[in-house]
Write a protein that holds these residues in place. Structure first.
Motif, PDB file in Angstrom:
ATOM      1  N   GLY A  48     114.277   3.995 132.629  1.00 44.76           N
ATOM      2  CA  GLY A  48     113.763   2.711 133.079  1.00 44.76           C
ATOM      3  C   GLY A  48     112.696   2.809 134.148  1.00 44.76           C
ATOM      4  O   GLY A  48     112.533   1.911 134.963  1.00 44.76           O
ATOM      5  N   ILE A  49     111.931   3.917 134.157  1.00 39.65           N
ATOM      6  CA  ILE A  49     110.850   4.067 135.133  1.00 39.65           C
ATOM      7  C   ILE A  49     109.498   3.981 134.425  1.00 39.65           C
ATOM      8  O   ILE A  49     109.387   4.242 133.227  1.00 39.65           O
ATOM      9  CB  ILE A  49     110.962   5.391 135.908  1.00 39.65           C
ATOM     10  N   GLU A  50     108.483   3.608 135.182  1.00 35.35           N
ATOM     11  CA  GLU A  50     107.130   3.495 134.646  1.00 35.35           C
ATOM     12  C   GLU A  50     106.435   4.853 134.698  1.00 35.35           C
ATOM     13  O   GLU A  50     106.591   5.605 135.661  1.00 35.35           O
ATOM     14  CB  GLU A  50     106.319   2.484 135.449  1.00 35.35           C
ATOM     15  N   LEU A  51     105.650   5.138 133.677  1.00 34.64           N
ATOM     16  CA  LEU A  51     104.867   6.369 133.634  1.00 34.64           C
ATOM     17  C   LEU A  51     103.406   5.982 133.463  1.00 34.64           C
ATOM     18  O   LEU A  51     103.038   5.336 132.480  1.00 34.64           O
ATOM     19  CB  LEU A  51     105.332   7.253 132.473  1.00 34.64           C
ATOM     20  N   ARG A  52     102.582   6.361 134.430  1.00 38.78           N
ATOM     21  CA  ARG A  52     101.195   5.905 134.465  1.00 38.78           C
ATOM     22  C   ARG A  52     100.233   7.088 134.468  1.00 38.78           C
ATOM     23  O   ARG A  52     100.566   8.166 134.933  1.00 38.78           O
ATOM     24  CB  ARG A  52     100.923   5.084 135.730  1.00 38.78           C
ATOM     25  N   THR A  53      99.013   6.870 133.982  1.00 37.58           N
ATOM     26  CA  THR A  53      97.941   7.855 134.121  1.00 37.58           C
ATOM     27  C   THR A  53      96.704   7.150 134.651  1.00 37.58           C
ATOM     28  O   THR A  53      96.461   5.979 134.341  1.00 37.58           O
ATOM     29  CB  THR A  53      97.584   8.553 132.796  1.00 37.58           C
ATOM     30  N   ARG A  54      95.927   7.886 135.426  1.00 39.45           N
ATOM     31  CA  ARG A  54      94.668   7.344 135.947  1.00 39.45           C
ATOM     32  C   ARG A  54      93.639   8.474 135.955  1.00 39.45           C
ATOM     33  O   ARG A  54      93.802   9.454 136.681  1.00 39.45           O
ATOM     34  CB  ARG A  54      94.854   6.786 137.351  1.00 39.45           C
ATOM     35  N   ILE A  55      92.617   8.343 135.123  1.00 37.96           N
ATOM     36  CA  ILE A  55      91.541   9.327 135.059  1.00 37.96           C
ATOM     37  C   ILE A  55      90.271   8.685 135.601  1.00 37.96           C
ATOM     38  O   ILE A  55      89.819   7.658 135.088  1.00 37.96           O
ATOM     39  CB  ILE A  55      91.321   9.826 133.618  1.00 37.96           C
ATOM     40  N   ALA A  56      89.714   9.271 136.649  1.00 39.05           N
ATOM     41  CA  ALA A  56      88.533   8.697 137.289  1.00 39.05           C
ATOM     42  C   ALA A  56      87.338   8.740 136.336  1.00 39.05           C
ATOM     43  O   ALA A  56      87.194   9.680 135.554  1.00 39.05           O
ATOM     44  CB  ALA A  56      88.214   9.461 138.568  1.00 39.05           C
ATOM     45  N   PRO A  57      86.461   7.729 136.396  1.00 43.48           N
ATOM     46  CA  PRO A  57      85.290   7.696 135.505  1.00 43.48           C
ATOM     47  C   PRO A  57      84.382   8.910 135.662  1.00 43.48           C
ATOM     48  O   PRO A  57      83.676   9.280 134.723  1.00 43.48           O
ATOM     49  CB  PRO A  57      84.570   6.412 135.934  1.00 43.48           C
ATOM     50  N   ALA A  58      84.381   9.557 136.839  1.00 44.67           N
ATOM     51  CA  ALA A  58      83.497  10.699 137.076  1.00 44.67           C
ATOM     52  C   ALA A  58      83.958  11.967 136.360  1.00 44.67           C
ATOM     53  O   ALA A  58      83.203  12.942 136.274  1.00 44.67           O
ATOM     54  CB  ALA A  58      83.395  10.978 138.578  1.00 44.67           C
ATOM     55  N   VAL A  59      85.175  11.985 135.834  1.00 45.78           N
ATOM     56  CA  VAL A  59      85.704  13.178 135.175  1.00 45.78           C
ATOM     57  C   VAL A  59      84.982  13.395 133.846  1.00 45.78           C
ATOM     58  O   VAL A  59      84.940  12.490 133.009  1.00 45.78           O
ATOM     59  CB  VAL A  59      87.220  13.047 134.925  1.00 45.78           C
ATOM     60  N   PRO A  60      84.399  14.586 133.624  1.00 47.11           N
ATOM     61  CA  PRO A  60      83.731  14.851 132.338  1.00 47.11           C
ATOM     62  C   PRO A  60      84.725  14.754 131.182  1.00 47.11           C
ATOM     63  O   PRO A  60      85.891  15.139 131.315  1.00 47.11           O
ATOM     64  CB  PRO A  60      83.217  16.291 132.498  1.00 47.11           C
ATOM     65  N   ALA A  61      84.270  14.257 130.061  1.00 48.39           N
ATOM     66  CA  ALA A  61      85.142  14.120 128.905  1.00 48.39           C
ATOM     67  C   ALA A  61      85.559  15.481 128.364  1.00 48.39           C
ATOM     68  O   ALA A  61      86.652  15.640 127.819  1.00 48.39           O
ATOM     69  CB  ALA A  61      84.441  13.316 127.810  1.00 48.39           C
ATOM     70  N   HIS A  62      84.690  16.502 128.512  1.00 48.48           N
ATOM     71  CA  HIS A  62      84.968  17.845 128.016  1.00 48.48           C
ATOM     72  C   HIS A  62      84.691  18.859 129.116  1.00 48.48           C
ATOM     73  O   HIS A  62      83.731  18.717 129.883  1.00 48.48           O
ATOM     74  CB  HIS A  62      84.102  18.170 126.796  1.00 48.48           C
ATOM     75  N   VAL A  63      85.516  19.894 129.175  1.00 46.64           N
ATOM     76  CA  VAL A  63      85.317  20.973 130.148  1.00 46.64           C
ATOM     77  C   VAL A  63      85.614  22.309 129.484  1.00 46.64           C
ATOM     78  O   VAL A  63      86.222  22.373 128.410  1.00 46.64           O
ATOM     79  CB  VAL A  63      86.239  20.815 131.382  1.00 46.64           C
ATOM     80  N   TYR A  64      85.166  23.385 130.133  1.00 52.20           N
ATOM     81  CA  TYR A  64      85.566  24.725 129.733  1.00 52.20           C
ATOM     82  C   TYR A  64      86.748  25.149 130.595  1.00 52.20           C
ATOM     83  O   TYR A  64      86.739  24.990 131.821  1.00 52.20           O
ATOM     84  CB  TYR A  64      84.423  25.722 129.936  1.00 52.20           C
ATOM     85  N   GLY A  65      87.774  25.691 129.963  1.00 54.12           N
ATOM     86  CA  GLY A  65      88.937  26.139 130.709  1.00 54.12           C
ATOM     87  C   GLY A  65      90.031  26.602 129.772  1.00 54.12           C
ATOM     88  O   GLY A  65      89.785  26.939 128.614  1.00 54.12           O
ATOM     89  N   ASP A  66      91.246  26.596 130.300  1.00 52.35           N
ATOM     90  CA  ASP A  66      92.411  27.031 129.536  1.00 52.35           C
ATOM     91  C   ASP A  66      93.342  25.836 129.344  1.00 52.35           C
ATOM     92  O   ASP A  66      94.154  25.532 130.226  1.00 52.35           O
ATOM     93  CB  ASP A  66      93.133  28.158 130.281  1.00 52.35           C
ATOM     94  N   PRO A  67      93.233  25.137 128.216  1.00 52.95           N
ATOM     95  CA  PRO A  67      94.050  23.935 128.021  1.00 52.95           C
ATOM     96  C   PRO A  67      95.545  24.227 128.005  1.00 52.95           C
ATOM     97  O   PRO A  67      96.344  23.407 128.450  1.00 52.95           O
ATOM     98  CB  PRO A  67      93.567  23.387 126.673  1.00 52.95           C
ATOM     99  N   LEU A  68      95.949  25.408 127.521  1.00 55.90           N
ATOM    100  CA  LEU A  68      97.369  25.754 127.491  1.00 55.90           C
ATOM    101  C   LEU A  68      97.940  25.853 128.900  1.00 55.90           C
ATOM    102  O   LEU A  68      99.008  25.297 129.188  1.00 55.90           O
ATOM    103  CB  LEU A  68      97.574  27.081 126.751  1.00 55.90           C
ATOM    104  N   ARG A  69      97.226  26.528 129.798  1.00 56.03           N
ATOM    105  CA  ARG A  69      97.726  26.681 131.164  1.00 56.03           C
ATOM    106  C   ARG A  69      97.615  25.377 131.950  1.00 56.03           C
ATOM    107  O   ARG A  69      98.439  25.100 132.819  1.00 56.03           O
ATOM    108  CB  ARG A  69      96.971  27.805 131.873  1.00 56.03           C
ATOM    109  N   LEU A  70      96.608  24.561 131.642  1.00 55.75           N
ATOM    110  CA  LEU A  70      96.517  23.257 132.288  1.00 55.75           C
ATOM    111  C   LEU A  70      97.696  22.381 131.879  1.00 55.75           C
ATOM    112  O   LEU A  70      98.294  21.687 132.706  1.00 55.75           O
ATOM    113  CB  LEU A  70      95.197  22.569 131.921  1.00 55.75           C
ATOM    114  N   ARG A  71      98.064  22.438 130.597  1.00 53.08           N
ATOM    115  CA  ARG A  71      99.252  21.717 130.132  1.00 53.08           C
ATOM    116  C   ARG A  71     100.505  22.220 130.849  1.00 53.08           C
ATOM    117  O   ARG A  71     101.389  21.436 131.208  1.00 53.08           O
ATOM    118  CB  ARG A  71      99.421  21.885 128.622  1.00 53.08           C
ATOM    119  N   GLN A  72     100.577  23.534 131.047  1.00 55.22           N
ATOM    120  CA  GLN A  72     101.744  24.109 131.708  1.00 55.22           C
ATOM    121  C   GLN A  72     101.851  23.628 133.151  1.00 55.22           C
ATOM    122  O   GLN A  72     102.937  23.275 133.632  1.00 55.22           O
ATOM    123  CB  GLN A  72     101.664  25.635 131.666  1.00 55.22           C
TER     124      GLN A  72
END
Length: 207
Positions: A48-72
């Motif tokens: 019964g809790i709220e789960l929210r996300t907020r992504i700032a407009p300045a964040v690039p839509a695509h980046v180079y990195g490690d999506p697996l470790r970012l998920r972790q």
């Protein structure tokens, strides 16, 4: 539980041996955030809790990195927040830090805030140690290996970043990870799926 513990120990061993290498591939920032959030929606709905996300407009839509470790990183922080929050909300925030870039990379901040039980100031550093948790009685109630935050800090450091905590008993917690990643131009390889990246968005999931 045993499999999760073994995986955590293997990850930690790789990091300590210097054998954990980060990938550098293009991916959608919003997709990684959404995948992690969606996985926790059923648990939040049951509590019964709220789960929210907020992504700032300045964040690039695509980046180079490690999506697996970012998920972790995000999954570890988000799972802890949901686990120790009995009422109120949990919020994920992604934005650009104003301190500038490093070798062409932007400084991204990833925050996970909650209205949970909070952590005493004297425990703020020790909870990032291996097999250490802030409250043993809570640990016995909810379980956990005591390795999630230790691995998270090491993964953040592999991104040339740092992780900090603001928390107090009864006032919730905010974990803030600073990560360095390079913006990626939109190409056929990075835009196969329609983008859902930048902009402020909020999911509200409750009973």
């Amino acid at each position: 539980t045993l499999l999760a513990l073994l995986n955590d120990i293997l990850d930690l061993s790789k990091i300590e041996a210097g054998r954990m290498l980060l990938e550098n591939v293009p991916f959608r920032t919003g997709e990684v955030i959404e995948d992690c959030v969606k996985a926790l929606i059923p648990q939040c709905r049951n509590k019964g809790i709220e789960l929210r996300t907020r992504i700032a407009p300045a964040v690039p839509a695509h980046v180079y990195g490690d999506p697996l470790r970012l998920r972790q990183i995000l999954t570890n922080l988000l799972s802890n927040a949901v686990k120790f929050t009995e009422a109120g909300w949990v919020e994920v925030r992604l934005g650009i830090e104003e301190e500038g870039d490093r070798s062409g990379k932007l400084a991204f901040y990833l925050e996970v805030a909650d209205t949970g039980s909070g952590i005493p100031a004297e425990k703020h550093e020790s909870i990032f140690d291996q097999f250490t948790q802030a409250d043993g009685s809570i640990t016995r109630k909810y379980g956990g290996t005591g390795l999630g935050l230790a691995i998270t800090r090491r993964l953040v450091e592999l991104h040339q970043g740092r992780i900090t905590l603001e928390s107090a008993p009864g006032k919730g917690s905010t974990f803030r990870a600073l990560l360095y990643m390079e913006p990626a131009e939109v190409t056929a390889a990075t835009s196969e799926v329609p983008d859902t990246g930048a902009g402020d968005r909020v999911w509200v999931e409750s009973r």
